[in-house]
Design a protein around this motif. Structure first.
Motif, PDB file in Angstrom:
ATOM      1  N   ASN A 121       0.823  -1.400  -0.111  1.00 42.27           N
ATOM      2  CA  ASN A 121      -0.120   0.087   0.038  1.00 42.27           C
ATOM      3  C   ASN A 121       0.663   1.133   0.015  1.00 42.27           C
ATOM      4  OD1 ASN A 121      -2.845  -0.592   0.108  1.00 42.27           O
ATOM      5  ND2 ASN A 121      -2.045  -2.016   1.826  1.00 42.27           N
ATOM      6  N   GLY A 122       1.986   1.166  -0.382  1.00 39.82           N
ATOM      7  CA  GLY A 122       3.103   2.153  -0.479  1.00 39.82           C
ATOM      8  C   GLY A 122       3.760   2.675   0.767  1.00 39.82           C
ATOM      9  N   GLY A 123       3.562   1.739   1.906  1.00 33.93           N
ATOM     10  CA  GLY A 123       4.118   2.320   3.253  1.00 33.93           C
ATOM     11  C   GLY A 123       5.603   2.430   3.052  1.00 33.93           C
ATOM     12  N   VAL A 124       6.406   1.388   2.431  1.00 36.79           N
ATOM     13  CA  VAL A 124       7.756   1.421   2.323  1.00 36.79           C
ATOM     14  C   VAL A 124       8.245   2.868   1.703  1.00 36.79           C
ATOM     15  CG1 VAL A 124      10.004   0.267   1.145  1.00 36.79           C
ATOM     16  CG2 VAL A 124       8.342  -1.237   2.489  1.00 36.79           C
ATOM     17  N   ASP A 125       7.654   3.033   0.468  1.00 38.51           N
ATOM     18  CA  ASP A 125       7.984   4.237  -0.305  1.00 38.51           C
ATOM     19  C   ASP A 125       7.974   5.514   0.723  1.00 38.51           C
ATOM     20  OD1 ASP A 125       8.552   3.146  -2.909  1.00 38.51           O
ATOM     21  OD2 ASP A 125       6.500   3.016  -3.292  1.00 38.51           O
TER      22      ASP A 125
END
Length: 462
Positions: free
Chosen positions: A295-299
């Protein structure tokens, strides 16, 4: 649930006053001496004097204490026939909040010991819709009064969880009610497994998700704090906490995804640090960590790390590295982080904050996890500069125990499955610094021994 560990003895106000009186009547002490002797003697006996009003006989009484005065008047007004909360009640609640917010005063303990939690819960139960200012004043006071095991038990016995969840639900459009209501949940659930369970039974996670989804722009700090507290196993009276299951429930309904959205706002958001800590509390297993990345957390976290470097924000740097370390526990996320040049970004961050070992130790922790059981990632870390980081940091900060320990752990993972790294680090002279850390810090002994062993040294246990 077992009995509280290290339970302390308590004393009533009446019994304390009697001790002071006996010192005067039987031992001939003057009032000031009698009071000080009573305080000293009871403290040495392990008696908890928090919440006891200590006043010199003849110079004042318990009733003269401003907290007691507030509570007595609130009790009188609350006992009246009307359900309307008048201006005097609101002023008294605000005064009580001010008194209890006075650091080191002990006023919160005095208030809770003398019926403050029960009185305010009763007031909250009577306030009608439309009296938002009164509700906010009551909740703010309540958040200060709930501060220890006894006040939390009183809150539970007063049906506080159901009362507060109902108030938040009914007053959802009022940001102040949301903020002060979740502050009460934060205070109540801290160190109390029973109250955590009661809030979850009341489906607090659905209310949290609704706030994060609809009111995210408001940046309500206490919502994030409540998530952290509800998912922290901090009640030492229980052998097995249920918070792991609560975290999975929170993630399942979408709270992890909503927290990622909060983090995307970046350093411009006042809630970034709290949201990152809350997301770390939710990320309790591989499945959740992977879904956060998807869900884009690392980004989002890597961008915040970059921005913290550019803006010199150490707090954000440390918190985001701690969160990234948790997310890197997933093997799939390890690959994602490295592919997004995570190693290079971490080394760049270390250069920006090389004067602060508390930041460096968080960076080392991330690199350590990324390199665990992965010789490819370990090689990439060395290419990025992790070897130089370890050598220079250990040399510059010999007294920084946790950083020294994290450096040893990182070195171990860099060399455990990578012979080339082993040779490079030995040639760099890092062995000397590992041995110094082992000798100087008890907390480093095991980690340093393991690092020396995995470097291939026969005398690693010396």
């Amino acid at each position: 649930m077992g009995p509280p560990k290290n339970a302390v003895r308590s004393i009533s106000q009446e019994a304390f006053d009697e001790v002071v009186k006996e010192n005067m009547d039987d031992l001939g002490m003057d009032p000031t001496e009698a009071l000080q002797d009573a305080i000293q003697t009871l403290t040495l006996q392990g008696v908890d004097l928090s919440g006891i009003v200590t006043c010199v006989p003849g110079e004042g009484s318990v009733k003269d204490n401003p907290v007691i005065h507030c509570l007595d008047r609130l009790n009188q007004l609350n006992a009246g026939p009307s359900n309307q909360i008048d201006n005097e009640t609101v002023e008294l609640l605000n005064k009580l909040t001010e008194l209890c917010n006075s650091e080191g005063s002990g006023n919160a303990a005095i208030a809770s010991r003398n019926g403050g939690v029960e009185i305010i819960c009763s007031i909250c139960s009577k306030v009608q819709k439309g009296c938002e200012h009164a509700i906010v004043s009551a909740l703010k006071a309540l958040a200060f009064l709930i501060h220890d095991l006894q006040s939390r038990e009183t809150f539970r016995a007063s049906d506080g969880p159901k009362l507060v969840v109902g108030i938040i639900t009914d007053g959802f459009e009022n940001i102040d009610i949301l903020s002060s209501g979740f502050a009460v949940i934060d205070a109540a659930a801290t160190g109390n497994e029973v109250l955590k369970e009661l809030f979850v039974e009341l489906k607090i996670e659905e209310l949290i998700l609704r706030v994060l989804s609809v009111k995210r722009e408001a940046g309500i700090q206490s919502v994030y704090d409540a998530i952290r507290v509800l998912l922290t196993p901090d009640d030492n009276r229980v052998l097995a906490s249920q918070v792991f299951g609560y975290a999975r429930k929170f993630a399942k309904i979408g709270i992890a995804r909503a927290l990622v959205d909060s983090i995307r706002a970046g350093l411009s958001s006042s809630s970034l640090v709290s949201a990152s800590i809350a997301l770390k509390a939710v990320a309790v297993n591989d499945e959740i960590c992977t879904s956060i990345s998807e869900n884009g957390g690392v980004d989002a976290v890597l961008i915040c790390i970059d921005d913290s470097s550019e803006q010199g924000n150490k707090t954000v740097a440390k918190v985001c590295c701690s969160l990234l370390c948790k997310l890197a526990g997933s093997d799939a996320n390890k690959t994602t982080i490295v592919e997004k040049k995570g190693m290079d970004r971490l080394i760049k961050l270390s250069a920006r904050f090389f004067d602060d070992p508390s930041v460096l130790q968080e960076i080392m922790a991330v690199i350590s996890v990324l390199s665990l059981r992965s010789p490819e990632n370990a090689a990439r870390a060395i290419e990025a500069g992790a070897g130089e980081l370890a050598l220079q940091a250990m040399q510059k900060f010999p007294a920084a125990q946790q950083m020294q320990k994290n450096s040893c752990l990182m070195i171990r993972n860099l060399v455990a499955r990578n012979a080339a790294n082993r040779t490079l680090l030995l040639n760099s002279g890092v062995e000397k610094h590992i041995r110094v850390a082992k000798q100087n810090h008890v907390s480093c002994k095991e980690a340093a021994t393991d690092a020396l062993r995995d470097l291939g040294l026969d005398d690693y246990n010396v």
